[in-house]
Design a protein around this motif. Sequence first.
Motif, short mmCIF file in Angstrom:
data_model
loop_
_atom_site.label_atom_id
_atom_site.label_comp_id
_atom_site.label_asym_id
_atom_site.label_seq_id
_atom_site.Cartn_x
_atom_site.Cartn_y
_atom_site.Cartn_z
N HIS A 1 2.18 -106.18 -54.73
CA HIS A 1 1.30 -107.00 -54.80
C HIS A 1 0.01 -106.51 -54.20
O HIS A 1 -0.27 -107.01 -52.87
CB HIS A 1 1.49 -108.50 -54.48
CG HIS A 1 2.84 -109.15 -55.37
ND1 HIS A 1 3.29 -108.91 -56.35
CD2 HIS A 1 3.97 -109.94 -54.85
CE1 HIS A 1 4.39 -109.49 -56.89
NE2 HIS A 1 4.56 -110.09 -55.74
N ASP B 1 1.73 -109.67 -62.59
CA ASP B 1 1.94 -110.49 -63.65
C ASP B 1 3.45 -110.41 -63.65
O ASP B 1 4.19 -109.60 -64.44
CB ASP B 1 1.23 -110.01 -64.83
CG ASP B 1 1.70 -111.16 -65.92
OD1 ASP B 1 2.02 -112.26 -65.77
OD2 ASP B 1 1.14 -110.74 -67.19
N TYR C 1 1.40 -117.09 -57.68
CA TYR C 1 1.55 -116.66 -58.86
C TYR C 1 1.86 -117.88 -59.71
O TYR C 1 2.85 -118.35 -59.67
CB TYR C 1 2.54 -115.34 -59.08
CG TYR C 1 2.88 -115.03 -60.62
CD1 TYR C 1 2.01 -114.29 -61.33
CD2 TYR C 1 3.93 -115.72 -61.16
CE1 TYR C 1 2.40 -113.71 -62.62
CE2 TYR C 1 4.08 -115.21 -62.52
CZ TYR C 1 3.38 -114.33 -63.24
OH TYR C 1 3.34 -113.97 -64.60
N ALA D 1 -1.91 -113.76 -62.47
CA ALA D 1 -1.22 -114.53 -61.08
C ALA D 1 -2.20 -115.72 -60.81
O ALA D 1 -2.00 -116.83 -60.43
CB ALA D 1 -1.49 -113.73 -59.99
#
Length: 443
Positions: free
Chosen positions: A154, A161, A188, A305
């Motif tokens: 991340h 995603d 998310y 997200a």
Amino acid sequence: MNPNPTLALLGGKPVRTRPFPAYKFIGEEEKQAAARVIDSGILSRFIGAWHADFLGGPEVKAFEEEWAELCRVKHAVSVNSCTSGLYAAVGAAGVGPGDEVIVSPYTMSASVTAALVFNGVPVFADIDPQTYCLSAETIRPRITPRTKAIIVVHIFGQAADMDPIMDLAREHNLVVIEDCAQAPYALYKGRPAGGLGQMGVFSLNYHKHIHTGEGGMVTTNDERYAERVQLIRNHAESVVEGKGVADLANMVGFNFRLGEIEAAIGREQLKKGRALVTRRKHNVTYLERRLQGLPGLAMPRVGAAGDHVYYAHVLDYDAAVTGVPRERLVRALKSELPVTELREGEGPLMGTGYVKPLYLLPMFQQRVAFGASGYPFNSPLYKGEVDYRRGLCPNAEAAHFERVITHEMMRPGMTEADLDDVAAAFHKVWQALPALRGIGHAA
């Protein structure tokens, strides 16, 4: 604004010379927490054997419980760094000789070398050109019968995603490890990073959102993964017999233990974390309003997200629009801006690119990791064919070598007046683009 500004790069006066404020949020609360531990006389309570103290002392256990609550997961296991956490997570996932692990090329190197520690082979998938994270679309072509796990990073502060990635992982029975080093508190679709895959790994080192100096955390909803991370963290080979663990795969342990002082500091930092992230978001929103409309400069895109916690503010630059090479433009920007307190030796906190795509490192170009014979790439147990050629991940290469501008001048501690100076530097440089087009490459 002066209609004909002389850039500092060309001998003019900089926008600002007074240093920007430090990112410093260790305060009285952390001092008191550390003193409490020192007064207790228990700086660590780990024992590398099956014992009441195998899981550590009271501060470590409390910190783990509080972190699990933050991520809405059943288990959190503290470690002494995010790197250690990644190593332990890969081991817990059962990666071994002959296995492949799909990884990002655009991340800190430990997100990739974690695969090597247990003799897996990294396979690089390209990044999404807008979020800089892996996606299901880039991962799918890299899956083979040898694929065991995926490490999804991340990056920069927003989650990849994850729903399509998890669907793909379930389809192929793969373990997904989230590298959340730059994304604590990120959501998310309303769900916290670190609870989206089988395991999540966080960093607590000094330049992250919250920190304990050094440290990390591994999160999971799976009791078995939690147990195996705990074992790898603390001398597994000496513990499995007493604990009654039958599966000995990857039960070669390390000392990845977090101390009581760090855990106590981390507990105080957790109390500040949400407010610090809120300030990051405010600063980015404020700065982006000031930067809107500059030709060739695009603000970060928040993807599926729906959230971003901004470890860094990453701008997309198109030199074809401005006619000025990215490196020259960034030199001009940095000439207008000061250093940041406590990081004076680094110059203005702005740069081109992030990290060179990792498959271009000598380790991968020469296929040498353990020993001199090319192991694990040339292991007789590995039946694949690794591909680390330049051009492998064109989105990552374009981001690093051509498009990305990163800066950290939006962290908490920066006031709106400080951000006004950052914006003024951008506007001054854009006003002077004709002058920048006219100077030589060496300027």
